[in-house]
Design a protein around this motif. Structure first.
Motif, PDB file in Angstrom:
ATOM      1  N   GLY A 172       0.698  -1.108   0.110  1.00 56.85           N
ATOM      2  CA  GLY A 172      -0.158   0.228  -0.070  1.00 56.85           C
ATOM      3  C   GLY A 172       0.904   1.480   0.064  1.00 56.85           C
ATOM      4  O   GLY A 172       0.572   2.161  -0.681  1.00 56.85           O
ATOM      5  N   GLU A 173       2.026   1.400   0.955  1.00 54.18           N
ATOM      6  CA  GLU A 173       2.769   2.545   0.892  1.00 54.18           C
ATOM      7  C   GLU A 173       3.445   2.549  -0.480  1.00 54.18           C
ATOM      8  O   GLU A 173       3.803   3.723  -0.928  1.00 54.18           O
ATOM      9  CB  GLU A 173       3.827   2.325   1.929  1.00 54.18           C
ATOM     10  N   MET A 174       3.907   1.478  -1.178  1.00 61.09           N
ATOM     11  CA  MET A 174       4.799   1.752  -2.331  1.00 61.09           C
ATOM     12  C   MET A 174       3.851   1.814  -3.309  1.00 61.09           C
ATOM     13  O   MET A 174       4.420   2.047  -4.716  1.00 61.09           O
ATOM     14  CB  MET A 174       5.688   0.617  -2.357  1.00 61.09           C
ATOM     15  N   GLY A 175       2.646   1.664  -3.398  1.00 56.52           N
ATOM     16  CA  GLY A 175       1.645   1.653  -4.665  1.00 56.52           C
ATOM     17  C   GLY A 175       1.860   0.583  -5.534  1.00 56.52           C
ATOM     18  O   GLY A 175       1.800   0.625  -6.822  1.00 56.52           O
ATOM     19  N   ILE A 176       1.992  -0.622  -4.991  1.00 53.79           N
ATOM     20  CA  ILE A 176       2.281  -1.945  -5.704  1.00 53.79           C
ATOM     21  C   ILE A 176       1.595  -3.003  -5.180  1.00 53.79           C
ATOM     22  O   ILE A 176       1.218  -3.051  -4.081  1.00 53.79           O
ATOM     23  CB  ILE A 176       3.944  -2.409  -5.986  1.00 53.79           C
ATOM     24  N   SER A 177       1.699  -4.283  -5.927  1.00 52.01           N
ATOM     25  CA  SER A 177       0.782  -5.207  -5.552  1.00 52.01           C
ATOM     26  C   SER A 177       1.642  -6.081  -4.371  1.00 52.01           C
ATOM     27  O   SER A 177       2.985  -5.815  -4.281  1.00 52.01           O
ATOM     28  CB  SER A 177       0.559  -6.368  -6.565  1.00 52.01           C
TER      29      SER A 177
END
Length: 176
Positions: free
Chosen positions: A142-147
């Motif tokens: 969530g923090e990195m904007g990835i799965s």
């Protein structure tokens, strides 16, 4: 260093702790792969030394005795917790007590940071978030904007790179 008897001041014990605490933790974490367990083990061994210092009056090499005690306590921890199979081959790959010096620790710390600087930014970020900051894959994703799977891929690549350069996760946790 010798503890000269029951009437000796605690300053001598304090000096032992100041001189060897970091080295003892580095030595133990190789066995336990757990920094909290390692700190507990080292503190327990040092506390027992303090409580029983009158039994140590005749010991010529307190450093060796202390390292041996930490090693034995670490192996006992592994046996009790069955965190992984412990083999003679694994044990042989660990640093010996003679190798755990401030210079060796400093070199390992510097090597680790050099290797981390060479990692791609996303792999470095995921590695720090999961192993140092103890965040879940979901939180990191969530923090990195990835799965979550991408976080796992970044971690896998970073760990493969560190293993390729003979850095164990236990060393990573201790030296970061």
């Amino acid at each position: 260093m010798k503890i000269a008897g029951p009437n000796k001041s605690e300053a001598e014990f304090e000096q032992l702790v100041n001189d060897y605490y970091g080295q003892l933790c580095s030595f133990s974490v190789q066995y336990t792969n757990s920094l909290p367990a390692t700190e507990d083990i080292v503190q327990d061994v040092l506390l027992k030394l303090l409580e029983n210092k009158h039994h140590l009056a005749g010991k010529d090499n307190l450093k060796s005795y202390t390292f041996r005690s930490v090693r034995n306590a670490s192996i006992d921890f592994i046996r009790k917790n069955r965190t992984h199979l412990f083999t003679a081959l694994e044990e042989a790959s660990y640093l010996s007590e003679e190798e755990v010096t401030e210079d060796v620790l400093r070199e390992k710390h510097e090597k680790l940071h050099q290797l981390l600087e060479q990692l791609p930014r996303q792999e470095h970020r995921a590695l720090i978030a999961v192993f140092v900051e103890n965040k879940s894959y979901k939180t990191v994703a969530g923090e990195m904007g990835i799965s979550i799977n991408t976080v796992k891929t970044h971690l896998s690549r970073a760990m493969k790179y560190l293993r390729k350069h003979n850095i164990k996760i236990s060393a990573f946790l201790f030296f970061y």
